[in-house]
Scaffold this active site. Structure first.
Site, short mmCIF file in Angstrom:
data_model
loop_
_atom_site.label_atom_id
_atom_site.label_comp_id
_atom_site.label_asym_id
_atom_site.label_seq_id
_atom_site.Cartn_x
_atom_site.Cartn_y
_atom_site.Cartn_z
N ASN A 280 -3.83 6.35 -0.80
CA ASN A 280 -3.14 6.69 0.19
C ASN A 280 -2.55 7.93 0.23
OD1 ASN A 280 -4.04 4.73 2.01
ND2 ASN A 280 -2.45 3.17 1.14
N GLU B 226 -5.93 -0.87 -7.31
CA GLU B 226 -4.80 0.07 -7.98
C GLU B 226 -3.97 -0.70 -8.72
OE1 GLU B 226 -4.54 4.01 -5.35
OE2 GLU B 226 -3.42 2.36 -4.57
N SER C 297 0.71 -1.27 0.20
CA SER C 297 -0.04 -0.18 0.10
C SER C 297 0.90 1.24 0.03
CB SER C 297 -0.93 0.08 1.28
OG SER C 297 -0.08 0.19 2.28
N HIS D 9 -2.89 -3.49 -5.79
CA HIS D 9 -3.21 -2.80 -4.62
C HIS D 9 -4.75 -2.99 -4.38
CE1 HIS D 9 -3.54 0.35 -1.39
NE2 HIS D 9 -3.48 -0.81 -0.81
#
Length: 492
Positions: A177, A139, A106, A127
């Protein structure tokens, strides 16, 4: 996360070998997946025959060499670069040259993980978001050496699994993130400045901003240690850019062992006998001595008129305001925040009884609004401003006089971060909005939200925040500035 990915892939029709370094972890994962599949059948979301077939495709592995015939290996181990590099290096010596590698990291650079391989082009990021079987977003991350064909293959594979893939370049935090950092960072700064307590700020984000969870209850759910680790990782990867600086408050809570729900205490307290903290809400103010004056422009003014009319309450119509004011009531003058404090705005405008109102996703549907008053504002005027909003059906939370209030400054920072991700070729505008909608369940994609507010206004809020704090944290993205000057939007 690993068992969730295994469940997803087995349900999609693939044979899956599960391997874990912890004794008993694989057997427990297969048992848990079986329970999840059974629950899916009970809820009518999965056919019983399909569930049995998916369960049969799950195979326990006890040694790494049992993965030698795999066509795709998805790694979901501890977030440690050395450990991931060692694992993929060991795998490279066992599997065929055609086997594809994917890391579920991540926050660690896909480029850095792949650097340990003889053939780094075979590695990409895949991800998933937790829980992997239910969260739609994936992702697909390309490192510097990733073969473009591999990224295309993984994207197509994710689509075949029923997911919504977005492609991005390997940069710290990838899309979600990275772009989500201001949701936590601005809330933590507001708490640190004494703008309001965690319960009140959470309520404002939910009831005015339209977010499913406030930032503090969300951090408690994620785990303060996990959230702090991601924030610290992104901050370090960006060479200590102040935009991503971790919070000392959060650091102190983690040091004390207050990790959120899993420890029974974080920003909030949890337990069978613990009552949830309530937001600070101003008591109902006395009726206004005379009807308020509501001006013609803007979403808040429109909502005030509609709400007052729906309640059969008198008010005076006014034309266009000369200085952007929304309403006047009992000597108070109400404006929507523009990133300055109410005190500064009162001094510059020469309007002592200045009251600022926060942004709402939809003022017509919002149930709570935050306000701040200038230090020059009289108590009577402050009460009148709150009374007007209460009469229109809003619960009102009064915050300390902080620049940009809560929802406005946070949404502008989210949009600014999203614009920078596009500016730096991490992804395109459609991908960033889609990723944030699916990965975080924000009510709007940040760039779409910025367009709803008005890009010129977003830029002005950020510039005023930068001037108020004197920090590079609030610098305006070059792409956002360009869009303002060209009078174009991010979305055609």
């Amino acid at each position: 996360m690993g068992s969730g990915i295994a469940q997803l892939v087995a349900t999609a029709g693939h044979r899956v070998r599960l391997l874990d370094s912890r004794a008993g972890a694989v057997d427990q994962a297969i048992t848990d997946i079986g329970l999840a599949l059974s629950q899916g059948v009970d809820k009518g979301k999965l056919d019983a025959t399909a569930a049995q077939a998916a369960q049969a495709r799950l195979l326990a592995a006890s040694r790494l060499d049992e993965l030698s015939d795999c066509g795709l290996v998805i790694e979901a181990i501890v977030e440690d670069l050395t450990a991931k590099q060692r694992l993929f290096s060991d795998l490279e010596a066992l599997v065929s040259a055609e086997c594809l590698f994917a890391t579920n990291t991540s926050s660690i650079s896909v480029t850095a993980i792949g650097a340990a391989l003889r053939s780094p082009q075979r590695l990409a990021g895949l991800h998933f978001f937790n829980p992997a079987p239910r969260m739609a977003l994936v992702e697909v991350i390309s490192g510097l050496a990733t073969d473009p064909g591999l990224a295309d293959t993984l994207r197509s594979t994710a689509l075949a699994w029923g997911k919504t893939p977005v492609t991005a370049r390997s940069t710290p935090g990838f899309i979600v993130n990275r772009v989500a950092r201001p949701y936590y960072g601005e809330a933590l700064r507001l708490l640190n400045e004494g703008a309001g307590d965690a319960a009140t700020l959470d309520a404002i984000f939910r009831e005015a901003g339209g977010f499913r969870m406030g930032p503090f209850e969300l951090m408690d759910l994620i785990g303060l240690d996990v959230n702090l680790a991601v924030s610290t990782s992104v901050w370090r990867a960006f060479h200590h850019d102040p935009r991503y600086a971790p919070s000392l408050i959060q650091q102190e809570l983690v040091a004390a062992g207050y990790l959120g729900r899993k420890s029974g205490r974080g920003f909030h307290r949890y337990g069978d006998n613990v009552a949830p903290a309530s937001a600070n809400t101003l008591p109902l103010q006395p009726a206004l001595p005379s009807p308020a004056l509501v001006f013609a422009e803007g979403p808040l003014a429109e909502s005030l008129r509609d709400r007052l009319q729906a309640r059969g309450l008198p008010f005076q119509h006014a034309g266009t305001s000369p200085d952007g004011r929304v309403a006047e009531a009992g000597g108070a003058v109400l404006y929507v925040t523009d990133g300055r404090t109410a005190t500064e705005r009162a001094a510059r405008k020469g309007v002592s009884n200045t009251v600022l109102v926060d942004l709402a996703l939809d003022y017509g549907k919002a149930t709570r609004l935050a306000i701040a008053t200038a230090e020059q504002c009289s108590p009577a005027a402050a009460g009148a401003a709150a009374g007007l909003l209460q009469t229109a059906g809003f619960a009102v939370s009064r915050l300390a006089d902080v620049a940009g209030l809560t929802v406005m400054r946070t949404v502008c920072m989210l949009a600014n971060e999203a614009a920078d991700a596009v500016h730096q070729s991490v992804c395109d505008a459609a991908a960033v909005d889609q990723a944030m909608l699916l990965g975080t369940h924000y009510p709007l994609g940040p760039l779409a939200w910025a367009e709803q507010i008005g890009l010129r206004k977003v830029r002005r809020v950020l510039a005023n925040l930068a001037a108020s704090y004197g920090e590079d944290r609030y610098r305006v993205s070059p792409l956002l500035a360009r869009k303002v000057f060209s009078r174009t939007n991010f979305h055609a």
